[in-house]
Design a protein around this motif. Structure first.
Motif, mmCIF file in Angstrom:
data_model
loop_
_atom_site.group_PDB
_atom_site.id
_atom_site.type_symbol
_atom_site.label_atom_id
_atom_site.label_comp_id
_atom_site.label_asym_id
_atom_site.label_seq_id
_atom_site.Cartn_x
_atom_site.Cartn_y
_atom_site.Cartn_z
ATOM 1 N N ILE A 56 1.256 -1.171 0.333
ATOM 2 C CA ILE A 56 -0.072 -0.041 0.094
ATOM 3 C C ILE A 56 0.642 0.869 0.141
ATOM 4 C CG2 ILE A 56 -1.914 1.075 0.956
ATOM 5 C CD1 ILE A 56 -3.014 -1.570 2.510
ATOM 6 N N LYS A 60 0.122 3.136 -2.670
ATOM 7 C CA LYS A 60 -0.545 4.530 -2.217
ATOM 8 C C LYS A 60 0.055 5.751 -1.713
ATOM 9 C CE LYS A 60 -5.151 2.134 -2.723
ATOM 10 N NZ LYS A 60 -6.982 2.136 -1.822
ATOM 11 N N TYR A 64 -1.212 2.671 6.369
ATOM 12 C CA TYR A 64 -2.125 1.447 6.870
ATOM 13 C C TYR A 64 -1.513 0.419 7.438
ATOM 14 C CZ TYR A 64 -4.965 -2.577 5.064
ATOM 15 O OH TYR A 64 -5.871 -3.551 5.495
ATOM 16 N N GLU A 77 -7.924 -3.354 10.569
ATOM 17 C CA GLU A 77 -6.795 -3.506 9.882
ATOM 18 C C GLU A 77 -7.946 -1.904 9.195
ATOM 19 O OE1 GLU A 77 -5.861 -5.590 6.234
ATOM 20 O OE2 GLU A 77 -8.154 -6.818 6.631
ATOM 21 N N ASN A 78 -6.760 -0.810 8.594
ATOM 22 C CA ASN A 78 -7.552 0.449 8.746
ATOM 23 C C ASN A 78 -6.327 1.618 7.939
ATOM 24 O OD1 ASN A 78 -9.582 2.468 8.790
ATOM 25 N ND2 ASN A 78 -8.200 3.609 10.591
ATOM 26 N N SER A 79 -6.887 1.889 7.119
ATOM 27 C CA SER A 79 -5.922 2.797 5.564
ATOM 28 C C SER A 79 -6.077 4.276 6.477
ATOM 29 C CB SER A 79 -6.893 2.872 4.423
ATOM 30 O OG SER A 79 -6.401 1.623 3.598
ATOM 31 N N CYS A 85 -3.131 7.094 10.604
ATOM 32 C CA CYS A 85 -3.191 6.296 10.416
ATOM 33 C C CYS A 85 -4.473 5.832 12.033
ATOM 34 C CB CYS A 85 -3.293 4.959 10.172
ATOM 35 S SG CYS A 85 -2.183 4.177 10.320
ATOM 36 N N HIS A 100 2.115 -0.371 11.512
ATOM 37 C CA HIS A 100 1.876 1.147 10.638
ATOM 38 C C HIS A 100 2.767 0.653 9.509
ATOM 39 C CE1 HIS A 100 2.818 3.236 13.307
ATOM 40 N NE2 HIS A 100 3.063 4.254 12.297
#
Length: 286
Positions: A56, A60, A64, A77-79, A85, A100
Motif C-alpha cells: 500500500i 498509494k 495502513y 486493519e485500517n487505511s 492512520c 503501520h
C-alpha cells in the motif's frame, strides 16, 4: 504515525509489575500455553501484514495499520492518509501488536508512542516501503495512567523543545517574562499603569498584593498564574513561554525535524521514552 485513537468507554488499568506470574497447574490444566503452531501463526500474520503495508505504501503512499492478537489473529486493519492512520483502542487486547506504514523514513512519532503507552499493546512498529522499521517493545505488561491525549501532548512538546534547543531558540522563563506578567496583574487589580515603574517598585507592589517575590522565577510565575486564574480561563497559554515559542516557530521546527539532524532528534525522543518506561527500542533506520 497513529493520528488518533478512538477511546470509547473506560478501560480498566493494568498495574505495572516486574514480577513473573506463577500459575499452579492442576492435572488437567486449562492454562493457555503458546505452541509452536501458535508462534508460527503469529509470525505468518505479522509477515503478511507487513507485506500488505509495504504494498500500500508503494501503490498509494498512505499509512495502513493493523492490530494483531498474540495468537496471530488480525483484529483490525485500517487505511489512513499520508500522515496518519487510526485504530480502535477497544480492539487492542493485552499483548497485541500494532503495525503501520510510514511513507517517509521516519521513526515512531509522538502519536505512535502514545498509542503504545496508553493501551495494553506489547509492540508498536512502523515500517517503510523498503522494509525498514522503528519498533518499541514493552518488557512487561503495563499501561500508563495518563490518557492518550495527555501523553501525545507531553511527547510532542518535548520533541518541539528539543528542536528549539538545536535551533538555538530561547524558550526559558526569565525575569523580564515574570515582570511583564506581574505588571499585567497589578494593572488588573489596581487600574494603574506601571509602565514607568522600576523593578523595585513592581516587586514591592507584588508583595503588597500577596505575590511572594523572594522565591525562584518558577515559584513567582506559579503564584502569579494562580492569582490570575480567572483572567487566564479564556487564554491559558498567554504567559506559557514554552508553548508560545513552539507556536511562533512551528514552521522552523517542522522543517528542522525533517533534516538529517532533526531525524536524529526524533530517534532520541523514542530512545528517551524507552529509557524512561523500560522499553526496548529497535530500528534499522539509522
Amino acid at each position: 504515525m497513529i493520528g488518533s485513537i478512538s477511546f470509547l468507554g473506560q478501560i480498566p488499568s493494568i498495574h505495572n509489575t516486574n514480577r513473573t506470574q506463577v500459575h499452579k497447574m492442576s492435572e488437567k490444566s486449562d492454562c493457555f500455553i503458546k505452541s509452536h503452531e501458535d508462534i508460527d501463526k503469529l509470525s505468518q500474520t505479522i509477515e503478511k501484514a507487513k507485506e500488505k503495508i509495504k504494498q500500500i505504501l508503494v501503490e498509494k503512499n498512505i499509512e495502513y495499520g493493523v492490530i494483531i492478537s498474540p495468537e496471530g489473529r488480525l483484529l483490525q486493519e485500517n487505511s489512513g492518509d499520508e500522515k496518519s492512520c487510526k485504530f480502535d483502542s477497544r480492539k487492542v487486547v493485552p499483548n497485541a501488536i500494532l503495525i503501520h506504514g510510514h511513507p517517509e523514513d521516519l521513526p515512531l512519532s509522538s502519536g505512535d508512542i502514545a498509542g503504545l503507552l496508553a493501551t495494553d499493546a506489547k509492540v508498536e512498529e512502523a515500517v517503510t516501503k523498503e522494509g525498514k522499521f522503528s519498533r518499541l517493545i514493552k518488557k512487561y505488561p503495563f499501561r500508563s495512567q495518563k490518557s492518550y491525549s495527555d501523553l501525545y501532548y507531553e511527547l510532542e512538546k518535548k520533541l518541539n523543545l528539543m528542536a528549539l534547543d538545536a535551533l538555538g531558540i530561547d524558550y526559558k522563563l526569565n525575569m523580564d517574562d515574570v515582570i511583564k506578567m506581574g505588571v499585567d496583574y497589578l494593572k488588573q487589580i489596581t487600574g494603574r499603569s506601571y509602565d514607568n515603574a522600576d523593578l523595585e517598585e513592581i516587586l514591592m507592589q507584588l508583595n503588597k498584593f500577596g505575590i511572594k517575590t523572594n522565591g525562584s522565577l518558577e515559584e513567582i510565575f506559579k503564584s502569579l498564574k494562580d492569582a490570575m486564574f480567572l483572567q487566564l480561563i479564556t487564554n491559558p497559554h498567554k504567559y506559557d513561554k514554552e508553548h508560545n515559542c513552539i507556536i511562533e516557530h512551528t514552521d522552523a521546527i517542522s522543517n528542522f525535524l525533517d533534516t538529517e539532524e532533526g531525524i536524529k532528534i526524533r530517534h532520541k525522543l523514542v530512545q528517551d521514552v524507552a529509557d524512561e518506561y523500560n522499553l526496548i527500542y529497535e530500528t534499522n533506520l539509522n
